[in-house]
Design an enzyme around this catalytic site. Structure first.
Site, PDB file in Angstrom:
ATOM      1  CE1 TYR A  74      -4.582  -5.161   4.469  1.00  0.00           C
ATOM      2  CE2 TYR A  74      -6.239  -4.959   6.179  1.00  0.00           C
ATOM      3  CZ  TYR A  74      -4.923  -4.897   5.779  1.00  0.00           C
ATOM      4  OH  TYR A  74      -3.940  -4.554   6.666  1.00  0.00           O
ATOM      5  CG  ASN A 110       5.948  -3.758  -0.506  1.00  0.00           C
ATOM      6  OD1 ASN A 110       5.988  -3.145   0.570  1.00  0.00           O
ATOM      7  ND2 ASN A 110       6.596  -3.372  -1.571  1.00  0.00           N
ATOM      8  CG  HIS A 127       5.108  -7.502   6.867  1.00  0.00           C
ATOM      9  ND1 HIS A 127       5.560  -6.202   6.803  1.00  0.00           N
ATOM     10  CD2 HIS A 127       5.800  -8.073   7.892  1.00  0.00           C
ATOM     11  CE1 HIS A 127       6.472  -6.007   7.748  1.00  0.00           C
ATOM     12  NE2 HIS A 127       6.651  -7.128   8.409  1.00  0.00           N
ATOM     13  N   GLY A 193      13.410   1.149  -0.340  1.00  0.00           N
ATOM     14  CA  GLY A 193      12.140   1.824  -0.055  1.00  0.00           C
ATOM     15  C   GLY A 193      11.441   1.402   1.215  1.00  0.00           C
ATOM     16  CD  GLU A 228      11.892  10.208   3.564  1.00  0.00           C
ATOM     17  OE1 GLU A 228      11.756  11.411   3.322  1.00  0.00           O
ATOM     18  OE2 GLU A 228      10.968   9.460   3.911  1.00  0.00           O
TER      19      GLU A 228
HETATM   20  P1  NAD Z   1       6.984   2.974   4.815  1.00  0.00           P
HETATM   21  O1  NAD Z   1       5.696   3.484   4.247  1.00  0.00           O
HETATM   22  O2  NAD Z   1       7.206   3.072   6.268  1.00  0.00           O
HETATM   23  O3  NAD Z   1       8.209   3.737   4.110  1.00  0.00           O
HETATM   24  C1  NAD Z   1       8.307   3.833   2.721  1.00  0.00           C
HETATM   25  C2  NAD Z   1       9.679   4.375   2.362  1.00  0.00           C
HETATM   26  O4  NAD Z   1       9.793   4.379   0.947  1.00  0.00           O
HETATM   27  C3  NAD Z   1       9.925   5.809   2.841  1.00  0.00           C
HETATM   28  O5  NAD Z   1      11.171   5.871   3.499  1.00  0.00           O
HETATM   29  C4  NAD Z   1       9.928   6.637   1.551  1.00  0.00           C
HETATM   30  O6  NAD Z   1      10.864   7.706   1.594  1.00  0.00           O
HETATM   31  C5  NAD Z   1      10.377   5.601   0.527  1.00  0.00           C
HETATM   32  N1  NAD Z   1       9.916   5.875  -0.834  1.00  0.00           N
HETATM   33  C6  NAD Z   1       8.791   6.482  -1.263  1.00  0.00           C
HETATM   34  N2  NAD Z   1       8.756   6.540  -2.608  1.00  0.00           N
HETATM   35  C7  NAD Z   1       9.886   5.935  -3.057  1.00  0.00           C
HETATM   36  C8  NAD Z   1      10.433   5.665  -4.350  1.00  0.00           C
HETATM   37  N3  NAD Z   1       9.811   6.022  -5.485  1.00  0.00           N
HETATM   38  N4  NAD Z   1      11.621   5.011  -4.421  1.00  0.00           N
HETATM   39  C9  NAD Z   1      12.279   4.628  -3.293  1.00  0.00           C
HETATM   40  N5  NAD Z   1      11.816   4.883  -2.038  1.00  0.00           N
HETATM   41  C10 NAD Z   1      10.635   5.513  -1.924  1.00  0.00           C
HETATM   42  O7  NAD Z   1       7.146   1.513   4.284  1.00  0.00           O
HETATM   43  P2  NAD Z   1       7.737   0.184   4.956  1.00  0.00           P
HETATM   44  O8  NAD Z   1       9.019   0.497   5.648  1.00  0.00           O
HETATM   45  O9  NAD Z   1       7.701  -0.845   3.899  1.00  0.00           O
HETATM   46  O10 NAD Z   1       6.689  -0.201   6.091  1.00  0.00           O
HETATM   47  C11 NAD Z   1       5.337  -0.122   5.784  1.00  0.00           C
HETATM   48  C12 NAD Z   1       4.504  -1.313   6.210  1.00  0.00           C
HETATM   49  O11 NAD Z   1       3.212  -1.104   5.583  1.00  0.00           O
HETATM   50  C13 NAD Z   1       4.997  -2.634   5.702  1.00  0.00           C
HETATM   51  O12 NAD Z   1       4.910  -3.531   6.745  1.00  0.00           O
HETATM   52  C14 NAD Z   1       4.033  -3.058   4.595  1.00  0.00           C
HETATM   53  O13 NAD Z   1       3.547  -4.354   4.828  1.00  0.00           O
HETATM   54  C15 NAD Z   1       2.865  -2.122   4.687  1.00  0.00           C
HETATM   55  N6  NAD Z   1       2.519  -1.485   3.375  1.00  0.00           N
HETATM   56  C16 NAD Z   1       2.564  -2.239   2.228  1.00  0.00           C
HETATM   57  C17 NAD Z   1       2.274  -1.654   0.993  1.00  0.00           C
HETATM   58  C18 NAD Z   1       2.352  -2.510  -0.259  1.00  0.00           C
HETATM   59  O14 NAD Z   1       2.150  -3.720  -0.195  1.00  0.00           O
HETATM   60  N7  NAD Z   1       2.678  -1.935  -1.416  1.00  0.00           N
HETATM   61  C19 NAD Z   1       1.940  -0.302   0.924  1.00  0.00           C
HETATM   62  C20 NAD Z   1       1.884   0.441   2.126  1.00  0.00           C
HETATM   63  C21 NAD Z   1       2.182  -0.175   3.351  1.00  0.00           C
END
Ligand code: NAD
Length: 256
Positions: A74, A110, A127, A193, A228
């Site tokens: 983290y 996020n 989250h 996303g 997707e």
């Molecule tokens: P996920 O990683 O399961 O899915 C991400 C989705 O975003 C995918 O379906 C992918 O196709 C899509 N994607 C990728 N690039 C994209 C773009 N440019 N535009 C639109 N869509 C796009 O993510 P989730 O469903 O949010 O679950 C992940 C868990 O992990 C969450 O609980 C979150 O807290 C955590 N997480 C957070 C972060 C962050 O804070 N940025 C990053 C990674 C994981």
């Protein structure tokens, strides 16, 4: 009788959605909205998050096994998030919020602060937040914390371990009551996303599909934007496939 909205095939040109003041919009964002800012989603790397097994870095059990590893993970995310900027998708939602005020409920899975950096107010981080720290044991309120603890932080004043104030797998997301109220009253439900695989967030859209708005008595329109089709695609009226940074700025037509 409720007439379902037509489902739109991928590749179809989508007209913008007119929004008037007073329209209640619920937006759920996932890791995909921050991908164009340079923060990796965990689906990108096949269930790993930045090369780490989710069990090791995103569960309470993993933290108790190796708190130093979790804090290093983290802390690296904090260092990375300090250098990234919001993209056009975050800015589009900030504009929508400025137009709708309290009628927009912006809920994010996020932990990054990119919605706030784009100017969104009242972001609901279901989250948790990367830049907050709390105690693993005591009820001390969480506190803003930008430090990177590569070797782990000092203990809490109660003597227990401090932890990042993020919701790990197996833990209850924050503010589900408020989320439930906003979902039940919305006219438009938009997910951006999110792979539709992390519950309970992934189940919110099926609530919207099954229950009419408590506010209007009509069913809300459900829209997905992402690269997707998500796992819960069957619950959306429309899946608009593409990059959030390209599709979201064109999605709404704000009618003064
Ligand atoms: P996920 O990683 O399961 O899915 C991400 C989705 O975003 C995918 O379906 C992918 O196709 C899509 N994607 C990728 N690039 C994209 C773009 N440019 N535009 C639109 N869509 C796009 O993510 P989730 O469903 O949010 O679950 C992940 C868990 O992990 C969450 O609980 C979150 O807290 C955590 N997480 C957070 C972060 C962050 O804070 N940025 C990053 C990674 C994981």
């Amino acid at each position: 009788m409720v007439v379902p909205l037509p489902r739109v095939a991928p590749g179809t040109a989508f007209p913008p959605i007119p929004i008037q003041r007073g329209t209640r919009v619920f937006v759920l964002t996932g890791a995909g909205i921050s991908a164009e800012s340079g923060i990796r989603t965990f689906r990108d790397s096949g269930g790993l998050w930045e090369q780490h097994d989710i069990e090791d870095v995103a569960t309470p059990e993993g933290f108790l096994r190796n708190p130093r590893l979790v804090w290093r993970f983290y802390s690296e995310r904090r260092q990375q998030a300090a250098c990234v900027a919001p993209n056009p998708a975050h800015h589009a939602l900030a504009r929508l919020g400025a137009f709708l005020g309290d009628d927009l409920f912006l809920c994010t899975q996020n932990v990054d602060p990119l919605h706030e950096r784009a100017g969104s107010r009242a972001v609901h981080h279901m989250h948790g937040e990367l830049f907050r720290t709390c105690c693993f044991e005591c009820d001390r309120p969480s506190f803003a914390d930008e430090k990177a603890y590569l070797e782990g932080p000092p203990p809490c004043e109660c003597g227990a371990l401090l932890r990042p104030d993020v919701v790990w797998f197996g833990e209850m997301p924050k503010g589900m009551d408020r989320i439930g109220e906003a979902v039940s009253a919305c006219d438009i439900f938009l997910t951006v996303g999110s792979s539709g695989s992390v519950y309970p967030a992934a189940g919110l859209v099926s609530h919207v599909r099954n229950f009419p708005s408590a506010h209007t008595g009509r069913f809300a329109r459900t829209i997905y934007i992402g690269l997707e089709r998500p796992e819960n695609a069957h619950s959306f009226d429309e899946c608009r496939l593409g990059k959030a940074g390209e599709l979201l700025p064109e999605l709404f037509l704000l009618e003064e």
